[in-house]
Motif scaffolding. Sequence first.
Motif, PDB file in Angstrom:
ATOM      1  N   THR A  62       0.799  -1.221   0.000  1.00  0.00           N
ATOM      2  CA  THR A  62       0.000   0.000   0.000  1.00  0.00           C
ATOM      3  C   THR A  62       0.837   1.279   0.000  1.00  0.00           C
ATOM      4  N   VAL A  63       2.104   1.186   0.382  1.00  0.00           N
ATOM      5  CA  VAL A  63       2.941   2.386   0.518  1.00  0.00           C
ATOM      6  C   VAL A  63       3.701   2.691  -0.767  1.00  0.00           C
ATOM      7  N   ASN A  64       4.409   1.716  -1.273  1.00  0.00           N
ATOM      8  CA  ASN A  64       5.183   1.873  -2.501  1.00  0.00           C
ATOM      9  C   ASN A  64       5.325   0.501  -3.144  1.00  0.00           C
ATOM     10  N   GLY A  65       6.018   0.422  -4.248  1.00  0.00           N
ATOM     11  CA  GLY A  65       6.203  -0.839  -4.941  1.00  0.00           C
ATOM     12  C   GLY A  65       5.222  -1.023  -6.092  1.00  0.00           C
ATOM     13  N   TRP A  66       5.402  -2.121  -6.804  1.00  0.00           N
ATOM     14  CA  TRP A  66       4.639  -2.445  -8.002  1.00  0.00           C
ATOM     15  C   TRP A  66       3.138  -2.430  -7.739  1.00  0.00           C
ATOM     16  N   LYS A  67       2.717  -3.135  -6.690  1.00  0.00           N
ATOM     17  CA  LYS A  67       1.281  -3.230  -6.378  1.00  0.00           C
ATOM     18  C   LYS A  67       0.696  -1.861  -6.041  1.00  0.00           C
ATOM     19  N   ALA A  68       1.359  -1.120  -5.163  1.00  0.00           N
ATOM     20  CA  ALA A  68       0.855   0.187  -4.743  1.00  0.00           C
ATOM     21  C   ALA A  68       0.798   1.170  -5.910  1.00  0.00           C
ATOM     22  N   ALA A  69       1.657   0.982  -6.912  1.00  0.00           N
ATOM     23  CA  ALA A  69       1.648   1.858  -8.090  1.00  0.00           C
ATOM     24  C   ALA A  69       0.477   1.547  -9.021  1.00  0.00           C
ATOM     25  N   GLY A  70      -0.236   0.467  -8.727  1.00  0.00           N
ATOM     26  CA  GLY A  70      -1.381   0.103  -9.560  1.00  0.00           C
ATOM     27  C   GLY A  70      -1.000  -0.531 -10.889  1.00  0.00           C
ATOM     28  N   LEU A  71       0.221  -1.048 -10.962  1.00  0.00           N
ATOM     29  CA  LEU A  71       0.665  -1.715 -12.185  1.00  0.00           C
ATOM     30  C   LEU A  71       0.062  -3.119 -12.272  1.00  0.00           C
ATOM     31  N   PRO A  72      -0.077  -3.647 -13.481  1.00  0.00           N
ATOM     32  CA  PRO A  72      -0.730  -4.959 -13.637  1.00  0.00           C
ATOM     33  C   PRO A  72       0.017  -6.083 -12.923  1.00  0.00           C
ATOM     34  N   TRP A  73      -0.752  -6.932 -12.252  1.00  0.00           N
ATOM     35  CA  TRP A  73      -0.180  -8.117 -11.606  1.00  0.00           C
ATOM     36  C   TRP A  73      -1.293  -9.145 -11.464  1.00  0.00           C
ATOM     37  N   PHE A  74      -0.897 -10.368 -11.177  1.00  0.00           N
ATOM     38  CA  PHE A  74      -1.889 -11.432 -10.980  1.00  0.00           C
ATOM     39  C   PHE A  74      -1.387 -12.392  -9.911  1.00  0.00           C
ATOM     40  N   GLN A  75      -2.316 -13.161  -9.421  1.00  0.00           N
ATOM     41  CA  GLN A  75      -2.000 -14.149  -8.398  1.00  0.00           C
ATOM     42  C   GLN A  75      -2.663 -15.453  -8.810  1.00  0.00           C
ATOM     43  N   ASN A  76      -1.908 -16.543  -8.741  1.00  0.00           N
ATOM     44  CA  ASN A  76      -2.461 -17.862  -9.087  1.00  0.00           C
ATOM     45  C   ASN A  76      -3.385 -18.366  -8.011  1.00  0.00           C
TER      46      ASN A  76
END
Length: 156
Positions: A142-156
């Motif tokens: 939630t603070v920084n990083g790929w996920k917090a930037a709202g960039l595409p990602w997925f989880q199996n």
Amino acid sequence: MASTDDIRRNASARTGAQAGYAGDVTPEEAWAFLEQQPDAVLVDVRTREEWMFVGLPLLQPLGKEPQLISWQVWPQMAPNRDFTNALAEAGVGREQPVLFLCRSGARSRAAAIAATAAGYETAFNIAGGFEGDVGPDGHRGTVNGWKAAGLPWFQN
């Protein structure tokens, strides 16, 4: 959107020439770089367990797939002695720009330094990593990083 030259300059300025690698880029800069540079590759250096249970960057919109090469091996978190060989075996060329990603930016920085020492010409660290720093609520992402930037990602 910043040009690849701007991204390179910013990374170098943030990190300094003495760092032993091309420098730190933000997740947003990494995405732009991957988008603008057809030969650029993202190498996720987290463990297999992190890829499975936390998620992976989704690069299909860019026509790419992340390379999955652990910097350390679970559960001992011993260094992967074959890391740079594994880069070559995955088809990552020494002349290709490589962006390294881990959970928070520490392992990926070490991987970028090792890759540079092994002759990779342009090795970046993605600062903040995939999950980023722990936030005030005690959670990552939630603070920084790929996920917090709202960039595409997925989880199996």
